[in-house]
Design a protein around this motif. Structure first.
Motif, PDB file in Angstrom:
ATOM      1  N   PHE A   1      14.846  15.669  16.503  1.00 30.70           N
ATOM      2  CA  PHE A   1      14.288  14.659  15.611  1.00 30.70           C
ATOM      3  C   PHE A   1      13.513  15.338  14.485  1.00 30.70           C
ATOM      4  O   PHE A   1      12.809  16.328  14.718  1.00 30.70           O
ATOM      5  N   THR A   2      13.620  14.777  13.286  1.00 29.60           N
ATOM      6  CA  THR A   2      12.903  15.297  12.129  1.00 29.60           C
ATOM      7  C   THR A   2      12.222  14.150  11.396  1.00 29.60           C
ATOM      8  O   THR A   2      12.877  13.162  11.038  1.00 29.60           O
ATOM      9  N   ILE A   3      10.924  14.295  11.165  1.00 30.57           N
ATOM     10  CA  ILE A   3      10.171  13.285  10.420  1.00 30.57           C
ATOM     11  C   ILE A   3       9.940  13.789   9.003  1.00 30.57           C
ATOM     12  O   ILE A   3       9.696  14.983   8.787  1.00 30.57           O
ATOM     13  N   SER A   4      10.026  12.894   8.028  1.00 26.04           N
ATOM     14  CA  SER A   4       9.852  13.303   6.630  1.00 26.04           C
ATOM     15  C   SER A   4       9.354  12.134   5.792  1.00 26.04           C
ATOM     16  O   SER A   4       9.520  10.967   6.171  1.00 26.04           O
ATOM     17  N   ARG A   5       8.759  12.466   4.659  1.00 33.07           N
ATOM     18  CA  ARG A   5       8.305  11.450   3.713  1.00 33.07           C
ATOM     19  C   ARG A   5       9.273  11.330   2.539  1.00 33.07           C
ATOM     20  O   ARG A   5       9.815  12.325   2.085  1.00 33.07           O
ATOM     21  N   ASP A   6       9.457  10.117   2.061  1.00 32.00           N
ATOM     22  CA  ASP A   6      10.145   9.870   0.801  1.00 32.00           C
ATOM     23  C   ASP A   6       9.137   9.120  -0.064  1.00 32.00           C
ATOM     24  O   ASP A   6       9.010   7.893   0.029  1.00 32.00           O
ATOM     25  N   ARG A   7       8.439   9.856  -0.895  1.00 32.53           N
ATOM     26  CA  ARG A   7       7.350   9.243  -1.670  1.00 32.53           C
ATOM     27  C   ARG A   7       7.889   8.249  -2.689  1.00 32.53           C
ATOM     28  O   ARG A   7       7.249   7.235  -2.978  1.00 32.53           O
ATOM     29  N   ALA A   8       9.059   8.509  -3.223  1.00 31.48           N
ATOM     30  CA  ALA A   8       9.626   7.605  -4.228  1.00 31.48           C
ATOM     31  C   ALA A   8       9.919   6.227  -3.633  1.00 31.48           C
ATOM     32  O   ALA A   8       9.764   5.203  -4.304  1.00 31.48           O
ATOM     33  N   LYS A   9      10.338   6.207  -2.358  1.00 28.00           N
ATOM     34  CA  LYS A   9      10.677   4.946  -1.704  1.00 28.00           C
ATOM     35  C   LYS A   9       9.533   4.409  -0.850  1.00 28.00           C
ATOM     36  O   LYS A   9       9.667   3.344  -0.246  1.00 28.00           O
ATOM     37  N   ASN A  10       8.433   5.180  -0.792  1.00 26.42           N
ATOM     38  CA  ASN A  10       7.276   4.782   0.005  1.00 26.42           C
ATOM     39  C   ASN A  10       7.666   4.561   1.468  1.00 26.42           C
ATOM     40  O   ASN A  10       7.306   3.553   2.103  1.00 26.42           O
ATOM     41  N   THR A  11       8.435   5.518   1.983  1.00 31.91           N
ATOM     42  CA  THR A  11       8.881   5.435   3.375  1.00 31.91           C
ATOM     43  C   THR A  11       8.608   6.753   4.098  1.00 31.91           C
ATOM     44  O   THR A  11       8.447   7.806   3.472  1.00 31.91           O
TER      45      THR A  11
ATOM     46  N   PHE B   1       0.852  -1.182   0.000  1.00 30.93           N
ATOM     47  CA  PHE B   1       0.000   0.000   0.000  1.00 30.93           C
ATOM     48  C   PHE B   1       0.894   1.240   0.000  1.00 30.93           C
ATOM     49  O   PHE B   1       2.079   1.170   0.320  1.00 30.93           O
ATOM     50  N   SER B   2       0.301   2.383  -0.347  1.00 30.43           N
ATOM     51  CA  SER B   2       1.061   3.630  -0.395  1.00 30.43           C
ATOM     52  C   SER B   2       0.885   4.412   0.900  1.00 30.43           C
ATOM     53  O   SER B   2      -0.234   4.602   1.381  1.00 30.43           O
ATOM     54  N   LEU B   3       1.996   4.870   1.453  1.00 28.71           N
ATOM     55  CA  LEU B   3       1.949   5.680   2.668  1.00 28.71           C
ATOM     56  C   LEU B   3       1.433   7.089   2.400  1.00 28.71           C
ATOM     57  O   LEU B   3       1.108   7.817   3.336  1.00 28.71           O
ATOM     58  N   GLY B   4       1.354   7.451   1.141  1.00 26.02           N
ATOM     59  CA  GLY B   4       1.003   8.820   0.798  1.00 26.02           C
ATOM     60  C   GLY B   4      -0.361   9.272   1.305  1.00 26.02           C
ATOM     61  O   GLY B   4      -0.556  10.447   1.596  1.00 26.02           O
ATOM     62  N   GLY B   5      -1.288   8.358   1.459  1.00 23.70           N
ATOM     63  CA  GLY B   5      -2.620   8.729   1.905  1.00 23.70           C
ATOM     64  C   GLY B   5      -2.845   8.575   3.392  1.00 23.70           C
ATOM     65  O   GLY B   5      -3.981   8.657   3.867  1.00 23.70           O
ATOM     66  N   TYR B   6      -1.776   8.385   4.144  1.00 21.02           N
ATOM     67  CA  TYR B   6      -1.887   8.112   5.572  1.00 21.02           C
ATOM     68  C   TYR B   6      -1.120   9.129   6.407  1.00 21.02           C
ATOM     69  O   TYR B   6      -0.066   9.624   5.989  1.00 21.02           O
ATOM     70  N   SER B   7      -1.663   9.400   7.584  1.00 21.88           N
ATOM     71  CA  SER B   7      -0.854  10.036   8.613  1.00 21.88           C
ATOM     72  C   SER B   7       0.037   8.941   9.198  1.00 21.88           C
ATOM     73  O   SER B   7      -0.424   7.815   9.429  1.00 21.88           O
ATOM     74  N   VAL B   8       1.298   9.260   9.425  1.00 21.21           N
ATOM     75  CA  VAL B   8       2.248   8.277   9.932  1.00 21.21           C
ATOM     76  C   VAL B   8       2.891   8.819  11.202  1.00 21.21           C
ATOM     77  O   VAL B   8       3.387   9.950  11.220  1.00 21.21           O
ATOM     78  N   GLY B   9       2.859   8.018  12.223  1.00 23.57           N
ATOM     79  CA  GLY B   9       3.463   8.409  13.490  1.00 23.57           C
ATOM     80  C   GLY B   9       4.613   7.507  13.860  1.00 23.57           C
ATOM     81  O   GLY B   9       4.619   6.318  13.535  1.00 23.57           O
TER      82      GLY B   9
END
Length: 124
Positions: free
Chosen positions: A67-77, A26-34
């Motif tokens: 601490f810094t949280i970030s998305r990497d959409r290309a890697k789905n992480t 599944f894609s993380l792009g549509g989710y809030s991630v904690g």
């Protein structure tokens, strides 16, 4: 469908680690991630969160500026960069996802899918 946290390890105080939360199926792009952590004998606490809609972020006071949280959409992480680590950061770190755009300011119960956890140990 799977969520996996990785990147933990042993690091000296003042050091850095980068945790990754990787989704498969599944894609993380549509989710809030904690990112959450639980130290021995303590309750699980939310560390950082990135919202589904606009990728706005929030962090606990104890880790702000470190601490810094970030998305990497290309890697789905979703990554958690942890700098200036302290012994009190020692814990098992988990990532989790929520469909709710309010999850980052809500309850841990809003997070439905959880990864298996990765151990972070800060010690000299």
């Amino acid at each position: 469908v799977q969520l996996q946290a990785s990147g933990g390890g042993l690091v000296q105080p003042g050091g850095s680690l980068r945790l990754s939360c990787t989704a498969s199926g599944f894609s993380l792009g549509g989710y809030s991630v904690g990112w959450f952590r639980q130290a021995p004998g303590k309750e699980r606490e939310r560390v950082s969160c990135i919202r589904a809609t606009d990728s706005s972020t929030s962090s606990a006071d104890s880790v702000k500026g470190r601490f810094t949280i970030s998305r990497d959409r290309a890697k789905n992480t979703v990554n958690l960069q942890m700098n200036s680590l302290k012994p009190e950061d020692t814990a098992v770190y988990y990532c989790a996802t929520s469909r709710s755009i309010y999850a980052c300011s809500g309850s841990q119960a809003d997070f439905i899918r959880w990864g298996q956890g990765t151990q972070v140990t800060v010690s000299s």
